[in-house]
Design a protein around this motif. Sequence first.
Motif, PDB file in Angstrom:
ATOM      1  N   ARG A  23       0.838  -1.209   0.000  1.00  0.00           N
ATOM      2  CA  ARG A  23       0.000   0.000   0.000  1.00  0.00           C
ATOM      3  C   ARG A  23       0.865   1.248   0.000  1.00  0.00           C
ATOM      4  O   ARG A  23       0.599   2.201  -0.730  1.00  0.00           O
ATOM      5  N   ALA A  24       1.915   1.266   0.810  1.00  0.00           N
ATOM      6  CA  ALA A  24       2.800   2.427   0.905  1.00  0.00           C
ATOM      7  C   ALA A  24       3.500   2.701  -0.419  1.00  0.00           C
ATOM      8  O   ALA A  24       3.755   3.850  -0.765  1.00  0.00           O
ATOM      9  N   ARG A  25       3.810   1.649  -1.147  1.00  0.00           N
ATOM     10  CA  ARG A  25       4.471   1.803  -2.450  1.00  0.00           C
ATOM     11  C   ARG A  25       3.460   2.085  -3.557  1.00  0.00           C
ATOM     12  O   ARG A  25       3.832   2.165  -4.719  1.00  0.00           O
ATOM     13  N   ALA A  26       2.190   2.170  -3.185  1.00  0.00           N
ATOM     14  CA  ALA A  26       1.103   2.446  -4.127  1.00  0.00           C
ATOM     15  C   ALA A  26       1.067   1.421  -5.255  1.00  0.00           C
ATOM     16  O   ALA A  26       0.858   1.760  -6.423  1.00  0.00           O
ATOM     17  N   ILE A  27       1.274   0.172  -4.887  1.00  0.00           N
ATOM     18  CA  ILE A  27       1.157  -0.908  -5.869  1.00  0.00           C
ATOM     19  C   ILE A  27      -0.326  -1.212  -5.995  1.00  0.00           C
ATOM     20  O   ILE A  27      -0.927  -1.817  -5.121  1.00  0.00           O
ATOM     21  N   ASP A  28      -0.892  -0.719  -7.058  1.00  0.00           N
ATOM     22  CA  ASP A  28      -2.326  -0.826  -7.272  1.00  0.00           C
ATOM     23  C   ASP A  28      -2.625  -2.006  -8.200  1.00  0.00           C
ATOM     24  O   ASP A  28      -3.143  -1.841  -9.290  1.00  0.00           O
TER      25      ASP A  28
END
Length: 159
Positions: free
Chosen positions: A20-25
């Motif tokens: 989530r922190a790395r914005a892996i969507d």
Amino acid sequence: MSLTTEGADEILAACAARARARAIDKATGIAVVDVNGFVLCARRSANTRPNTLELASAKAYTAAVMGCPTQLLEPWADSKPVLFMQLSRLGKYPIMATDGGVPVKRDGEVVGGLGFSGATGAEDQRICEEVLAALGYERDFVPPKPSLDAARAKFEQHA
């Protein structure tokens, strides 16, 4: 010594938070196994493809039973494809020679494995490495040598 369920839950939660922190969507799967490759906990995000969690489990299994990050197995798989294919049929999961599987190592001993799947290979690998480093697990590994005797001994140890 093996990883506890509590330790596995901590690793899994840290992986989910790091993604989530790395914005892996992307739809991802995370698996944590004990030293023998048995799944302690696993999680998939919503709308994950059917094989994503199985890939994460296979990566975690490989890291635990082979005792090294899965990416270090790529040269071995390339140089000894028949041997590697045969090894892949011995256990519960296939042996994976790709990014995204890292042993969980404490006090010089492999105690489990972590597998992450669904992002790019580099992202899968980075998340595993960052999480285990942040939680204080060891990061020194030696690539295995492609020896059938060594592979048999490793699998017999975990059977």
